[in-house]
Design a protein around this motif. Structure first.
Motif, mmCIF file in Angstrom:
data_model
loop_
_atom_site.group_PDB
_atom_site.id
_atom_site.type_symbol
_atom_site.label_atom_id
_atom_site.label_comp_id
_atom_site.label_asym_id
_atom_site.label_seq_id
_atom_site.Cartn_x
_atom_site.Cartn_y
_atom_site.Cartn_z
ATOM 1 N N GLY A 24 30.209 39.087 38.686
ATOM 2 C CA GLY A 24 29.192 38.473 39.518
ATOM 3 C C GLY A 24 29.711 38.054 40.886
ATOM 4 N N ARG A 25 30.998 38.352 41.160
ATOM 5 C CA ARG A 25 31.637 38.097 42.451
ATOM 6 C C ARG A 25 31.679 36.610 42.804
ATOM 7 N NH1 ARG A 25 29.321 43.168 46.133
ATOM 8 N NH2 ARG A 25 29.990 44.809 44.691
ATOM 9 N N ARG A 26 31.696 35.786 41.776
ATOM 10 C CA ARG A 26 31.866 34.355 42.017
ATOM 11 C C ARG A 26 33.323 33.933 41.905
ATOM 12 N NH1 ARG A 26 27.213 34.918 38.982
ATOM 13 N NH2 ARG A 26 28.359 34.677 37.045
ATOM 14 N N ALA A 27 34.152 34.781 41.278
ATOM 15 C CA ALA A 27 35.562 34.440 41.124
ATOM 16 C C ALA A 27 36.336 34.676 42.412
ATOM 17 C CB ALA A 27 36.180 35.252 39.986
ATOM 18 N N GLU A 28 35.971 35.715 43.156
ATOM 19 C CA GLU A 28 36.754 36.083 44.344
ATOM 20 C C GLU A 28 36.790 34.974 45.394
ATOM 21 O OE1 GLU A 28 37.261 39.933 47.329
ATOM 22 O OE2 GLU A 28 35.644 39.852 45.838
ATOM 23 N N PRO A 29 35.654 34.345 45.754
ATOM 24 C CA PRO A 29 35.739 33.235 46.729
ATOM 25 C C PRO A 29 36.586 32.073 46.222
ATOM 26 C CG PRO A 29 33.481 34.008 46.509
ATOM 27 C CD PRO A 29 34.258 34.650 45.412
ATOM 28 N N LEU A 30 36.526 31.820 44.918
ATOM 29 C CA LEU A 30 37.318 30.724 44.361
ATOM 30 C C LEU A 30 38.803 31.035 44.440
ATOM 31 C CD1 LEU A 30 37.110 27.992 42.847
ATOM 32 C CD2 LEU A 30 37.129 29.312 40.717
ATOM 33 N N LEU A 31 39.169 32.279 44.116
ATOM 34 C CA LEU A 31 40.575 32.661 44.126
ATOM 35 C C LEU A 31 41.114 32.843 45.541
ATOM 36 C CD1 LEU A 31 40.573 35.179 41.136
ATOM 37 C CD2 LEU A 31 41.445 32.840 41.170
ATOM 38 N N ALA A 32 40.213 32.937 46.524
ATOM 39 C CA ALA A 32 40.665 32.992 47.917
ATOM 40 C C ALA A 32 41.192 31.640 48.387
ATOM 41 C CB ALA A 32 39.515 33.445 48.820
ATOM 42 N N ALA A 33 40.802 30.579 47.692
ATOM 43 C CA ALA A 33 41.325 29.240 47.966
ATOM 44 C C ALA A 33 42.678 29.092 47.258
ATOM 45 C CB ALA A 33 40.324 28.194 47.474
ATOM 46 N N PRO A 34 43.319 27.924 47.402
ATOM 47 C CA PRO A 34 44.624 27.748 46.729
ATOM 48 C C PRO A 34 44.468 27.552 45.218
ATOM 49 C CG PRO A 34 44.356 26.199 48.552
ATOM 50 C CD PRO A 34 43.028 26.788 48.285
ATOM 51 N N VAL A 35 43.883 28.521 44.571
ATOM 52 C CA VAL A 35 43.682 28.496 43.122
ATOM 53 C C VAL A 35 44.257 29.771 42.545
ATOM 54 C CG1 VAL A 35 41.998 28.463 41.246
ATOM 55 C CG2 VAL A 35 41.596 27.087 43.301
ATOM 56 N N GLY A 36 45.241 29.646 41.687
ATOM 57 C CA GLY A 36 45.845 30.814 41.065
ATOM 58 C C GLY A 36 44.985 31.364 39.955
#
Length: 525
Positions: A372-384
């Protein structure tokens, strides 16, 4: 109207191609559930007198009527419809909601529907194709049931049972078509439709528990109660199928009306805006927020189911009596202890196998967030990636422990015995549940396109545990399920914990492999 249906045939072919594995599996599970019952019932109740006594005993046992419904006849066909009809109807309903929502709301949520609509695709074509795909699946299940039972038990009853199961599936396909218009996400659509299936089961159970003839108003308020009142092999009521058809047609008409009043991607119940910064401060907190609604529903369901199963124990042991074959089946599923303990162990095992469905759904939330492309914006932040996945996995594995604990508490309270022992009986299922959850995590990490295969693993374990002992399958086949290697509590005398420890180790290894693969691959496009 023709322009609004343009492209329906192409979308139907696409839907059937995408579901070429999932749909046949569902259909075969439904058909095998029903077709395996006559042989099992005949081996347990070989004579007409045995079956008549079973029918009489069932109709005087309110707790068992709540689970299976009243018995309308004592032939093998009538007992097959009684024992498997409602459960096959529930499976057909779940299959239908999965198919319809997959090809409507899920397509819109991922953006694929917008791309398709740029071609010559009519406004109502996607919904029509989804409903036709559900119709194909339900028709196939109805045909297999009718053909499989017709030769030995009578064509009229077989046709009535098959049509009743298929009609139940199509009615809930109409409900799923409406929920797909109401909510913005496929997850909420499935949750709402699933809640309505659960409500239908509860209404039917409450009505049947209070009436020996199944004529309660609560029973008639549930489509699953209508399925009972088709009365396959017991003086078929064909007019009830007309009730199914009229209701399904009204639901589909309502879904079409709603679909024509909204834009693609929109809904009538828009999602509430997210919380302000500070209320969710970590990836784990976000995962908990996303998972908590589903976990709350599963927790309540397990607590209630445990209480119902516990209250059935005394009635079930009285019903078995001296029937050696039925005693053998229960003891094969629940161990060789006293019959009451064996029945409780069987119910604890059933709760464990159903908990495997929860952990698969919770783990595969990772796949939904990624596609659903909701993970990519989150992982673009400092989240491994490991922190992101770890939050969902903690909710999945910890949540499975919670729902099993609540199921055990309900089991003990319902039976009025040692609650701690009942809780231990359900918690001992955790190693097998975790193995299936870890396999889902491995599939998501290594082969996300095939992550849905974890549903097949959980379904196979459920099928082996539920139907395998009744079919007297070889132990080597039953051992393919991780649940076959667990201690049978309560009542087991010699507890061998080595298999459980091995299952925990296997789960840890699978989970580590899945997380390693997730770190090394690209995100799903």
């Amino acid at each position: 109207m023709r322009n609004q249906l343009a492209g329906t045939a192409g979308l139907l072919r696409l839907a059937l191609r995408r579901d070429r594995v999932m749909m046949p599996v569902w259909v075969l599970v439904i058909a095998l559930l029903v077709l395996s019952l006559p042989a099992s019932l005949e081996s347990a109740y070989a004579t007409g007198d045995d079956r008549a006594r079973l029918a009489a005993a069932m109709n005087t046992n309110g707790s068992l009527r709540a689970l299976y419904g009243p018995v309308f006849g004592d032939s093998l066909g009538a007992l097959t419809a009684w024992r498997g009809g409602v459960f096959a109807g529930v499976l057909a309903a779940i299959m239908s909601l999965a198919v319809v929502i997959r090809h409507t709301r899920e397509e819109e949520e991922t953006g694929r529907q917008e791309l398709l609509s740029a071609a010559m695709v009519g406004r109502r074509a996607p919904l029509t194709a989804a409903l036709l795909a559900a119709a194909v699946a339900n028709a196939a299940a109805a045909l297999l049931v009718a053909v499989g039972l017709a030769g030995a038990h009578g064509a009229a009853g077989a046709l009535a049972l098959g049509l009743g199961i298929g009609a139940t599936g199509m009615l809930f396909a109409g409900i799923a078509a409406i929920t797909a218009q109401l909510t913005e996400s496929a997850r909420l659509s499935k949750g709402l439709a699933g809640a309505l299936i659960g409500t239908a089961f509860v209404l039917r159970a409450a009505g049947d528990a209070g009436s020996t003839a199944g004529d309660s108003a609560l029973t008639w308020a549930s489509p699953l109660g209508w399925l009972e009142h088709v009365r396959a092999f017991a003086g078929e009521r064909w007019w009830v199928l007309g009730l199914f058809a009229a209701t399904a047609a009204a639901l589909v008409a309502a879904a079409y009306a709603l679909a024509g009043r909204r834009d693609i991607g929109m809904s009538f119940l828009p999602a509430r805006p997210g919380p302000a910064e500070g209320r969710i401060g970590s990836a784990g907190a976000l995962a908990w927020r996303l998972q908590r609604g589903g976990l709350a529903g599963w927790s309540l369901g397990f607590l209630v189911a445990g209480a119902v199963f516990g209250s059935m124990t005394d009635g079930a042991t009285q019903l078995v009596g001296d029937n050696a074959r039925t005693r053998e089946i229960i003891q094969r599923m629940g161990g060789q202890s006293a019959l009451a303990d064996a029945f409780l162990a069987t119910m604890a095992g059933m709760l464990g196998m159903v908990a495997a469905l929860y952990i698969v759904s919770a783990v595969l939330r990772l796949t939904g967030e990624e596609t659903g492309r909701r993970a990519e914006p989150l992982l673009a932040a400092p989240v491994g990636r490991l922190r992101w996945a770890g939050g969902h996995l903690a909710a999945a594995f910890g949540g499975s422990a919670l729902i099993l604990l609540l199921g055990g508490l309900g089991l003990g309270l319902g039976h009025g015995r040692d609650v701690a022992a009942a809780a231990a009986a359900t918690l001992v299922q955790l190693p097998a549940v975790w193995v299936i959850g870890a396999l889902a995590a491995l599939l998501h990490g290594a082969a996300p396109k095939y992550a849905a295969g974890a549903w097949g693993v959980a379904g196979a374990a459920l099928l082996l545990g539920w139907i395998g002992p009744a079919l007297n399958l070889p132990q080597a086949v039953l051992d393919l399920s991780p649940f076959a290697h667990l201690p049978k509590l309560p009542g087991a005398q010699d507890l061998a914990w080595t298999p459980s420890a091995a299952l925990v180790g296997l789960a840890a290894a699978l989970l580590a492999a899945g997380l390693t693969a997730l770190r090394r691959r690209d995100l799903t496009a």
